[in-house]
Design an enzyme around this catalytic site. Structure first.
Site, PDB file in Angstrom:
ATOM      1  N   ARG A  67     -68.986 -65.961 -47.857  1.00 44.19           N
ATOM      2  CA  ARG A  67     -68.535 -65.062 -48.005  1.00 44.19           C
ATOM      3  C   ARG A  67     -69.623 -63.649 -48.889  1.00 44.19           C
ATOM      4  O   ARG A  67     -69.650 -63.207 -48.885  1.00 44.19           O
ATOM      5  CB  ARG A  67     -67.543 -64.992 -49.033  1.00 44.19           C
ATOM      6  CG  ARG A  67     -66.706 -63.901 -49.361  1.00 44.19           C
ATOM      7  CD  ARG A  67     -65.268 -63.709 -49.415  1.00 44.19           C
ATOM      8  NE  ARG A  67     -65.492 -65.040 -50.480  1.00 44.19           N
ATOM      9  CZ  ARG A  67     -65.105 -65.356 -51.715  1.00 44.19           C
ATOM     10  NH1 ARG A  67     -65.784 -64.019 -52.698  1.00 44.19           N
ATOM     11  NH2 ARG A  67     -64.546 -66.352 -52.418  1.00 44.19           N
TER      12      ARG A  67
ATOM     13  N   ASP B 140     -69.811 -41.853 -39.346  1.00 38.88           N
ATOM     14  CA  ASP B 140     -69.365 -43.098 -38.733  1.00 38.88           C
ATOM     15  C   ASP B 140     -70.971 -42.540 -37.742  1.00 38.88           C
ATOM     16  O   ASP B 140     -70.280 -41.792 -36.853  1.00 38.88           O
ATOM     17  CB  ASP B 140     -68.000 -43.379 -38.770  1.00 38.88           C
ATOM     18  CG  ASP B 140     -67.734 -43.952 -37.157  1.00 38.88           C
ATOM     19  OD1 ASP B 140     -68.102 -44.552 -36.737  1.00 38.88           O
ATOM     20  OD2 ASP B 140     -66.523 -45.013 -37.396  1.00 38.88           O
TER      21      ASP B 140
ATOM     22  N   LYS C  10     -68.823 -52.249 -30.870  1.00 39.88           N
ATOM     23  CA  LYS C  10     -68.674 -51.219 -29.999  1.00 39.88           C
ATOM     24  C   LYS C  10     -70.515 -51.327 -28.975  1.00 39.88           C
ATOM     25  O   LYS C  10     -70.249 -52.644 -28.700  1.00 39.88           O
ATOM     26  CB  LYS C  10     -68.323 -49.944 -30.041  1.00 39.88           C
ATOM     27  CG  LYS C  10     -67.121 -49.183 -31.127  1.00 39.88           C
ATOM     28  CD  LYS C  10     -65.874 -49.612 -30.084  1.00 39.88           C
ATOM     29  CE  LYS C  10     -64.919 -49.883 -30.882  1.00 39.88           C
ATOM     30  NZ  LYS C  10     -63.751 -50.565 -30.978  1.00 39.88           N
TER      31      LYS C  10
ATOM     32  N   TYR D 124     -61.680 -41.322 -36.692  1.00 34.12           N
ATOM     33  CA  TYR D 124     -61.372 -42.727 -36.333  1.00 34.12           C
ATOM     34  C   TYR D 124     -59.980 -42.818 -36.633  1.00 34.12           C
ATOM     35  O   TYR D 124     -59.769 -42.663 -38.628  1.00 34.12           O
ATOM     36  CB  TYR D 124     -61.972 -43.478 -36.339  1.00 34.12           C
ATOM     37  CG  TYR D 124     -61.323 -44.498 -35.894  1.00 34.12           C
ATOM     38  CD1 TYR D 124     -60.420 -44.367 -34.900  1.00 34.12           C
ATOM     39  CD2 TYR D 124     -61.121 -45.987 -36.464  1.00 34.12           C
ATOM     40  CE1 TYR D 124     -60.448 -45.995 -33.482  1.00 34.12           C
ATOM     41  CE2 TYR D 124     -60.392 -47.031 -36.686  1.00 34.12           C
ATOM     42  CZ  TYR D 124     -60.032 -47.125 -34.579  1.00 34.12           C
ATOM     43  OH  TYR D 124     -59.823 -48.313 -34.596  1.00 34.12           O
TER      44      TYR D 124
END
Ligand SMILES: Cc1ncc(COP(=O)(O)O)c(C=O)c1O
Length: 395
Positions: A63, A188, A213, A116
């Protein structure tokens, strides 16, 4: 440590291929091994104490840090020209962690209204539970950002170009406003990637990505990333990452590393294909308007030329009808483009933004039924244009 620091003077294709890699650290493996382990063991208590004293540099638990993930973070940082990078399980995990690292109860955020959807919902809805307020701005005029500033404004959230109507913000001008007021900026950059736009060089503090993406590039992995100055990103590594836990798995990170190696060649082909598709659509009599920052008809074409190095494979256009039945006939007639959300993969996709809005927003806020978004993939562009042509005739 055998690993040489990535040489930032290398050119992008070379960085994409090699940055972050050190085969001789891993028994000469040309592709980095996938360290599919959740935990790491120690030879002595003294070793464990040393590792716990600096978890940013030692492997203790995946983690916090994992060798496969780290190779890919170093590749991404070299490509972005950023001091540091952290990978996440999805773009939204990266975006929410980046935003949370900038705000406290009582703060105010200014957000571009074409961001977004879930990022915008996080800022305007979710954060309101903690007394954080937000102002949405159209964002194209830097003066709007200045006018929205309040004494408690701590963050400007940008996404340029946006992924629906491809609207741009002037990153240098907006970050100059933010700096004057001591406000953090997040951008972004998923649409462009670092190949086509360099937000850090334009003054942005933190760049965020959906790696699902173009980084992955094959529609087979979810990922996200934050890039920026070492101190800021490491703080996120110490605070948000261990507490929120939205970390990427080693295999998913490995897929991102593999995708990045071919990102420059893929992006060149997306660009070539999209430019030809945009030109075809702009000249078609059933198409009212094309939204593509790489086309001279885009209202912010000058700004795109100034702050971007080209446009990617995502664009939208308006059919000369506002009738959902007719738009559906067009989409259902497509044979190469497949109907689905997302973009950035090898394949061509089509989507009607109204489908996403119908069950979420009041009808007054629905986009026009004739608005079509396409991602132009890596297929032969003659086949893509022929497909669009035959479907436009079915209208
Ligand atoms: C522009 C943009 N940013 C962020 C995201 C979120 O990324 P993810 O789906 O990897 O969480 C998306 C997803 O579609 C997106 O289009």
């Amino acid at each position: 440590m055998h690993r040489p620091a990535p040489d930032p003077s290398r050119r992008m294709d070379t960085l994409a291929a090699h940055a972050g890699d050190d085969p001789f650290r891993f028994m000469g493996a040309a592709a980095p091994p996938i360290f599919e382990t959740s935990t790491f063991v120690f030879q002595s208590v003294a070793d464990a104490i040393a590792a716990f004293a600096n978890e940013q540099e030692h492997y203790v638990y995946t983690r916090r840090r994992n060798p496969t993930v780290r190779v890919v973070e170093e590749k991404l940082a070299a490509m972005e020209g950023a001091e540091e990078c952290r990978l996440f399980a999805s773009g939204m995990a990266a975006i929410s962690a980046a935003i949370l690292s900038c705000v406290r109860a009582g703060d105010h955020v200014v957000c571009v209204d074409t961001a977004y959807g879930p990022a915008k919902a996080f800022i305007t809805g979710y954060l309101s539970r903690f007394g954080i307020t937000a102002t949405l701005v159209d964002g194209r005029d830097p003066a709007e950002w200045e006018a929205a500033v309040r004494p408690n404004t701590r963050l400007f959230y940008l996404e340029s170009p946006s992924s629906g109507l491809m609207k741009l913000q002037d990153l240098a001008a907006v970050t100059a406003v933010a700096r004057r007021h001591g406000i953090a900026t997040i951008c972004d950059n998923s649409y462009s990637t670092m190949l086509l736009q360099r937000p850090l060089e334009l003054g942005v503090d933190l760049v965020v990505y959906s790696g699902s993406k173009y980084f992955g590039g094959h529609s087979d992995v979810l990922a996200g990333a934050i890039l920026g100055p070492a101190e800021r990103v490491r703080q996120i590594g110490d605070a948000e990452i261990p507490l929120l836990g939205g970390v990427i798995g080693p295999f998913e990170a490995w897929l991102i590393g593999r995708g990045l190696r071919t990102l420059p060649v893929r992006m060149r082909q997306h660009q070539l294909n999209a430019a030809k598709v945009a030109e075809f659509l702009a000249g078609h009599d059933r198409v009212a308007r094309v939204h593509y920052p790489g086309h001279p008809s885009h209202p912010q074409y000058e700004l795109a030329l100034r702050q971007m190095r080209g446009a990617s494979g995502l664009l939208s256009f308006e059919l000369d009808t506002r009738d959902l039945e007719q738009a559906s006939r067009f989409v259902d007639a497509l044979r190469v483009f497949r109907l689905g959300v997302s973009w950035g993969g090898y394949e061509s996709l089509v989507f009607l933004p109204i489908i996403g809005a119908m069950h979420k927003a009041p009808e007054a806020n629905w986009p026009s039924p004739g608005l079509v978004r396409i991602h132009v993939g890596l297929e032969d562009v003659a086949d893509l244009i022929a497909d669009l042509d035959q479907a436009l005739r079915a209208l």
